[in-house]
Design a protein around this motif. Sequence first.
Motif, PDB file in Angstrom:
ATOM      1  N   CYS A   1      -1.994  14.946  -2.924  1.00 23.56           N
ATOM      2  CA  CYS A   1      -1.536  13.828  -2.377  1.00 23.56           C
ATOM      3  C   CYS A   1      -0.225  13.108  -2.908  1.00 23.56           C
ATOM      4  CB  CYS A   1      -2.376  12.890  -1.871  1.00 23.56           C
ATOM      5  SG  CYS A   1      -3.950  13.642  -0.979  1.00 23.56           S
ATOM      6  N   GLU A   2       0.514  13.806  -3.891  1.00 23.97           N
ATOM      7  CA  GLU A   2       1.683  13.015  -4.316  1.00 23.97           C
ATOM      8  C   GLU A   2       2.819  12.872  -3.457  1.00 23.97           C
ATOM      9  OE1 GLU A   2       4.334  13.873  -8.313  1.00 23.97           O
ATOM     10  OE2 GLU A   2       3.142  15.296  -7.667  1.00 23.97           O
TER      11      GLU A   2
ATOM     12  N   ARG B   1       1.585   9.760  -1.591  1.00 25.39           N
ATOM     13  CA  ARG B   1       1.903   8.633  -2.457  1.00 25.39           C
ATOM     14  C   ARG B   1       3.442   8.155  -2.596  1.00 25.39           C
ATOM     15  NH1 ARG B   1      -2.773  10.947  -5.226  1.00 25.39           N
ATOM     16  NH2 ARG B   1      -0.909  11.953  -6.583  1.00 25.39           N
TER      17      ARG B   1
ATOM     18  N   GLN C   1       4.776   6.583   0.576  1.00 27.39           N
ATOM     19  CA  GLN C   1       4.231   5.171   0.963  1.00 27.39           C
ATOM     20  C   GLN C   1       5.025   4.211   0.088  1.00 27.39           C
ATOM     21  OE1 GLN C   1       0.000   6.173  -0.053  1.00 27.39           O
ATOM     22  NE2 GLN C   1      -0.583   5.469   1.878  1.00 27.39           N
ATOM     23  N   LYS C   2       5.459   4.568  -1.128  1.00 27.99           N
ATOM     24  CA  LYS C   2       6.175   3.667  -1.882  1.00 27.99           C
ATOM     25  C   LYS C   2       7.600   3.414  -1.304  1.00 27.99           C
ATOM     26  CE  LYS C   2       3.840   4.477  -6.062  1.00 27.99           C
ATOM     27  NZ  LYS C   2       3.772   5.169  -7.617  1.00 27.99           N
TER      28      LYS C   2
ATOM     29  N   ARG D   1       1.560   1.444   4.119  1.00 28.02           N
ATOM     30  CA  ARG D   1       1.851   1.320   2.838  1.00 28.02           C
ATOM     31  C   ARG D   1       0.400   1.577   1.759  1.00 28.02           C
ATOM     32  NH1 ARG D   1       5.279  -1.964   4.752  1.00 28.02           N
ATOM     33  NH2 ARG D   1       7.500  -1.889   4.060  1.00 28.02           N
ATOM     34  N   ASP D   2      -0.699   1.409   2.390  1.00 26.86           N
ATOM     35  CA  ASP D   2      -1.953   1.371   1.485  1.00 26.86           C
ATOM     36  C   ASP D   2      -2.922   2.307   2.233  1.00 26.86           C
ATOM     37  OD1 ASP D   2      -2.428  -0.398   3.630  1.00 26.86           O
ATOM     38  OD2 ASP D   2      -3.441  -1.811   2.754  1.00 26.86           O
TER      39      ASP D   2
ATOM     40  N   ALA E   1      -7.788  10.219   0.944  1.00 26.52           N
ATOM     41  CA  ALA E   1      -6.474   9.667   1.160  1.00 26.52           C
ATOM     42  C   ALA E   1      -5.975   9.317   2.661  1.00 26.52           C
ATOM     43  CB  ALA E   1      -5.419  10.947   0.600  1.00 26.52           C
TER      44      ALA E   1
END
Length: 357
Positions: free
Chosen positions: A3-4, A7, A10-11, A45-46, A68
């Motif tokens: 799930c990189e 992530r 999301q950032k 984002r989360d 995730a």
Amino acid sequence: MTCENLRILQKSIPDGTDALLITSEMHQYYLTGFNISDGFVAVMRDRAFVFVDFRYIEAAKANIDGEAFTIFMNTAPAFVRDTLKENGAKTVAFEDKSVTVATHAAYAKIFGEADLTLVPMGGLIEAQRTFKTEYELSMIKKAQSIGDAAFDHILGFINPDRTETEIALELEYEMRKLGASGTSFSTICISGAATSLPHGEPQDRKVERGFLTMDFCCIYRGYCSDMTRTVAIGAVDDDMKRVYETVLKAQTAVLDVIDWHSDCGEMDKVARDIIDGAGYKGAFGHSLGHGVGLFIHESPRMSTGAFGSLLENGHVVTVEPGIYLEGKYGVRIEDMVVIHGNKAEDITHSPKNLIVL
């Protein structure tokens, strides 16, 4: 698939945007590792959500990381809207590069009924996709290894009684047998005078004596390979040898110097100067190379217009100079290069000496 990618995305959600509505099937796969042919992915984002219908719910639960993503069996846009609103979203970015005007109008009406604002996402995900993760690089390398193996196989299949179509189909069949899920573009297999057409289409005719160009690729777990080899059927004369050796010299010169932080325009110039200097100015009419990933043509580009664009870790590019002499013949040789660990790696391992069959 890890799930990189999720992530990282999301950032990257910009200030003023609460959620991303992902409708592109390619980007849905990029984030989830699952082919969603009818549904939505939404990213905050989360947290992140997947919306599929009954046909895909069991497979989605089995193949998507449940930690995730929260998975819903409902694809109604109003349900997607309400889910995002319940989780605090007020502004939702949509994929304006792929959503039609009509679809946007429908979404805007539905989301607006709950006071959610739709804003264009721009090239946020496309920009991220330019830089491949280690997992993605491993998939691309595997795809290219299948291409190399298919080329080795096809050398024993080609003979003057084969048609261009038969050879193209055999390449595709062999790649499927080796684990590919398909091809990302129609295989190019052209012979004789047709090799002067960079993107010529194979015909149901026996291969002509002279050059035979094969540009082919496969998809492995969503990721593409891309390679081209030109061989010869029967004897070649001195002029043909000179064309071939010039293309090979141009490609070798690039592969000798390409590196982390190489300038994409300069790489194109290295090859173009050799070809032009050998007397073939104007016969190399396309760019030196392009990025490869989930899609066969991605950023970055190595072209005359790419000066100032630098190769960075995570980039995957083709190096494919060619010479095309109208009405006579053409030659193209193509490898894939990966930039990682502050260095360049040629991941195409098929021979490039002129093979005469």
